[in-house]
Write an enzyme that holds these catalytic residues in place. Structure first.
Site, PDB file in Angstrom:
ATOM      1  N   CYS A 141      -2.862 -12.386  -7.216  1.00 54.48           N
ATOM      2  CA  CYS A 141      -2.125 -11.128  -7.338  1.00 54.48           C
ATOM      3  C   CYS A 141      -0.643 -11.354  -7.605  1.00 54.48           C
ATOM      4  O   CYS A 141      -0.038 -10.657  -8.437  1.00 54.48           O
ATOM      5  CB  CYS A 141      -2.316 -10.282  -6.086  1.00 54.48           C
ATOM      6  SG  CYS A 141      -2.108 -11.176  -4.537  1.00 54.48           S
ATOM      7  N   HIS A 187       3.275  -5.851  -3.607  1.00 60.32           N
ATOM      8  CA  HIS A 187       3.971  -7.145  -3.570  1.00 60.32           C
ATOM      9  C   HIS A 187       5.296  -7.034  -4.321  1.00 60.32           C
ATOM     10  O   HIS A 187       5.379  -6.401  -5.378  1.00 60.32           O
ATOM     11  CB  HIS A 187       3.140  -8.231  -4.251  1.00 60.32           C
ATOM     12  CG  HIS A 187       1.936  -8.669  -3.474  1.00 60.32           C
ATOM     13  ND1 HIS A 187       1.637  -8.213  -2.214  1.00 60.32           N
ATOM     14  CD2 HIS A 187       0.953  -9.572  -3.801  1.00 60.32           C
ATOM     15  CE1 HIS A 187       0.508  -8.799  -1.791  1.00 60.32           C
ATOM     16  NE2 HIS A 187       0.090  -9.620  -2.733  1.00 60.32           N
TER      17      HIS A 187
END
EC number: 1.2.1.11
Length: 340
Positions: free
Chosen positions: A130, A243
């Site tokens: 990710c 994130h």
């Protein structure tokens, strides 16, 4: 004419997002199966306005199915992905199991869509980590213009990257801070995550890097360019979803910050929000549920000859996992599994 699609691990965070995004993007589905382990048999999952009941992965026959989106751990993937691939079903795998296999393409569609045809060697395509996925979406258009020599990245990664138990641990620890006697000891993480940051994601390697940091290095090289030097420090932060990354880039050629901003504004998958005023940037809370990789704080780095800094934020359950997998399926459909 559409495709027969199976979502493997449909009851997990990423699996549910895969089903949501397949429906949102109106992926051409003729038939869909939600698969999970036997203990989750019959669990209901949403697919658009339909409700699916999970089927037993162990008993499922992939023969005649076109695409399987895998969102289960590496151990289970090792058993079931080859089974699906042998049955003629193309596997798009979200685990780390096949990312470094030279016979398996590692794909971020905005960056290296042409590599998708390599799927035919094993009938498997890998989805990147990710934190890597969002970074390379931002880096690729800049690399095309000025050639990146070196990247220094520090990540601020949400707990959803560790799964539902990690999200529960953050929630329970946060509540426990205000209720005497209700404190929750660390279980998923080695230290308390509530009101804290943890400079360790995955296990430590002999080099002193964590495996997450090594993944960012290896995957960036495989997806973009093996000549790029990358060093990463990956940190878990008390954020539920999204994130963030502070990225320092050294180029071979000079790239002005204004030109970089213009390039990124035109880049696929990127949204630039960059005002030099309080709040003129994107934070994880604002990116949740969005497809884009957001870039802010674009500025020259005066400490090196050809340097830029930028701030990069994305929903890790979407672009970092489920969205990227569905985008790979879209490219696969357009280029290899054409129907109708």
């Amino acid at each position: 004419m559409g495709y027969k699609v199976a979502v493997v691990g449909a009851t997990g965070n990423v699996g549910r997002e895969m089903l949501n995004i397949l429906a949102e993007r109106e992926f051409p589905v003729d038939e869909i199966a939600a698969l999970a382990s036997r203990r989750s048999l019959g669990t209901e999952c949403s697919f658009g306005d339909r409700t699916l009941k999970t089927q037993d992965l162990e008993q499922f026959d992939f023969t005649g199915w076109d695409i399987a989106l895998f969102a289960i751990g590496s151990d289970a993937t090792k058993e079931y992905a080859p089974r699906a691939a042998r049955a003629g079903c193309v596997v798009i795998d979200n685990s780390s199991l096949y990312r470094y296999d030279p016979d398996v393409p590692l794909i971020v569609p905005e960056v290296n869509a042409d590599a998708v045809m390599g799927y035919a060697k094993k009938n498997i395509i890998a989805n990147p980590n990710c934190s890597t996925a969002q970074m390379v979406v931002a880096l690729k258009p800049l690399h095309d213009r000025a050639r990146i020599k070196r990247v220094v990245v520090s990540t601020y990664q949400s707990v959803s990257g560790s799964g539902k138990e990690a999200m529960d641990e953050l929630w329970d620890q946060t509540k426990g801070m205000y209720v005497p006697g209700q404190e929750v000891a660390p279980s998923v993480y080695p230290k308390q995550i509530a009101f804290n940051v943890i400079p360790q994601i995955d296990v430590f390697l002999d080099s002193g890097e964590t495996k997450e940091e090594w993944k960012m290095v290896a995957e960036t090289k495989k997806i973009m360019d093996p000549a790029i030097k990358v060093t990463a420090t990956c940190v878990r932060v008390p954020v539920f979803v999204g994130h963030s990354e502070a990225i320092n880039i050294e180029f071979e050629d000079f790239l002005d910050e204004d030109e970089a901003r213009d390039i990124l504004r035109e880049a696929p998958g990127v949204m630039v929000i960059d005002k030099r005023e309080p709040g003129g940037y994107i934070t994880p809370v604002e990116c949740v549920g969005d497809y884009a990789t957001f870039v802010s704080r674009i500025r020259q780095d005066s400490t090196i000859e050809n340097g830029l800094n930028l701030w990069c934020v994305s929903d890790n359950l979407r672009k970092g996992a489920a969205l990227n997998a569905v985008q790979i399926a879209e490219v696969l459909g357009q280029r290899a599994l054409k129907k109708g």
